[in-house]
Scaffold this active site. Structure first.
Site, PDB file in Angstrom:
ATOM      1  N   VAL A   9      14.307  52.914 -64.931  1.00 44.01           N
ATOM      2  CA  VAL A   9      12.977  52.555 -64.445  1.00 44.01           C
ATOM      3  C   VAL A   9      12.890  53.047 -63.012  1.00 44.01           C
ATOM      4  O   VAL A   9      13.908  53.263 -62.348  1.00 44.01           O
ATOM      5  CB  VAL A   9      12.687  51.041 -64.533  1.00 44.01           C
ATOM      6  CG1 VAL A   9      12.531  50.607 -65.986  1.00 44.01           C
ATOM      7  CG2 VAL A   9      13.750  50.219 -63.841  1.00 44.01           C
ATOM      8  N   SER A  10      11.668  53.230 -62.528  1.00 46.11           N
ATOM      9  CA  SER A  10      11.472  53.873 -61.230  1.00 46.11           C
ATOM     10  C   SER A  10      11.648  52.964 -60.031  1.00 46.11           C
ATOM     11  O   SER A  10      11.923  53.432 -58.937  1.00 46.11           O
ATOM     12  CB  SER A  10      10.079  54.503 -61.177  1.00 46.11           C
ATOM     13  OG  SER A  10       9.968  55.462 -62.192  1.00 46.11           O
ATOM     14  N   THR A  11      11.466  51.667 -60.210  1.00 43.22           N
ATOM     15  CA  THR A  11      11.577  50.758 -59.070  1.00 43.22           C
ATOM     16  C   THR A  11      12.437  49.555 -59.436  1.00 43.22           C
ATOM     17  O   THR A  11      12.603  49.220 -60.610  1.00 43.22           O
ATOM     18  CB  THR A  11      10.192  50.250 -58.613  1.00 43.22           C
ATOM     19  OG1 THR A  11       9.600  49.504 -59.681  1.00 43.22           O
ATOM     20  CG2 THR A  11       9.282  51.404 -58.202  1.00 43.22           C
ATOM     21  N   GLN A  14      10.840  46.686 -61.652  1.00 42.41           N
ATOM     22  CA  GLN A  14      10.559  46.905 -63.066  1.00 42.41           C
ATOM     23  C   GLN A  14      11.788  46.474 -63.864  1.00 42.41           C
ATOM     24  O   GLN A  14      12.902  46.469 -63.359  1.00 42.41           O
ATOM     25  CB  GLN A  14      10.277  48.380 -63.340  1.00 42.41           C
ATOM     26  CG  GLN A  14       8.969  48.872 -62.741  1.00 42.41           C
ATOM     27  CD  GLN A  14       8.780  50.363 -62.993  1.00 42.41           C
ATOM     28  OE1 GLN A  14       9.688  51.142 -62.803  1.00 42.41           O
ATOM     29  NE2 GLN A  14       7.583  50.725 -63.417  1.00 42.41           N
TER      30      GLN A  14
END
Length: 192
Positions: A9-11, A14
């Site tokens: 996931v990007s962050t 999340q």
């Protein structure tokens, strides 16, 4: 044969639950994760995953954008897996190198990615050539303006060193040397 999953996931805020649940349901026995943007070159979870994989294993991802930063990056990763005799599957796209059709589809995508890279390279080269033909060159503008060059020439004629001239003009010695000797901007100047 071991099915090994990779999720990202990007962050940090999340969660990976939907990806890990889907990979587990599809038979992943071990899952490696990253919580960071795919743009980051260093992805420790992916590095650990690639080290863990052995010949005849299958790398399983939820979708290809979780693995590669671009199609070219994905092709490079899967190409390396292929060289190591490791298969690749995506749950949400038709990438499945364990089947003949999936392998064919991947090779077609790889050819398109390679062609796209060559087209970008050719366009860049053509654009640079067109700009150069019009007298424009890329890169930063020189710090050595005509006034600075004239001042530097006078200082040099009076016996000043390259370093003294550069310090006075508050520029690098190499910039002064290139401006006064006519060396091209892309060639490193030598102080003598």
């Amino acid at each position: 044969m071991t099915v090994v999953g990779y999720t990202r996931v990007s962050t940090q805020d999340q969660n990976l639950h939907s990806q890990t649940d889907a990979l587990t349901a599809a038979g992943a026995e071990q899952i490696f994760t990253d919580k960071m943007s795919g743009e980051k070159a260093a992805r420790p979870g992916l590095d650990d995953c690639l080290k863990y994989l052995r010949a005849d294993d299958v790398l399983l991802v939820y979708s290809t954008d979780r693995l590669g930063r671009s199609m070219t990056d994905l092709v490079m990763i899967v190409g390396e897996l292929h060289r190591r005799n490791i298969q690749f599957r995506s749950l949400t796209e038709p990438f499945d190198t364990t089947t003949a059709g999936g392998e064919l589809f991947f090779h077609i995508c790889a050819a398109f990615a390679q062609m796209n890279g060559r087209i970008i390279s050719e366009r860049t080269t053509a654009g640079l050539a067109a700009a150069k033909a019009r007298g424009r060159v890329g890169g930063r503008p020189t710090v050595m303006t005509p006034d600075r060059i004239a001042f530097a020439q006078q200082m040099r004629a009076d016996g000043a060193t390259w370093q003294t001239i550069a310090a006075t003009l508050q520029v690098g010695s190499a910039s002064v040397l290139r401006a006064l000797t006519g060396a091209p901007e892309n060639v490193p100047a030598r102080l003598t």
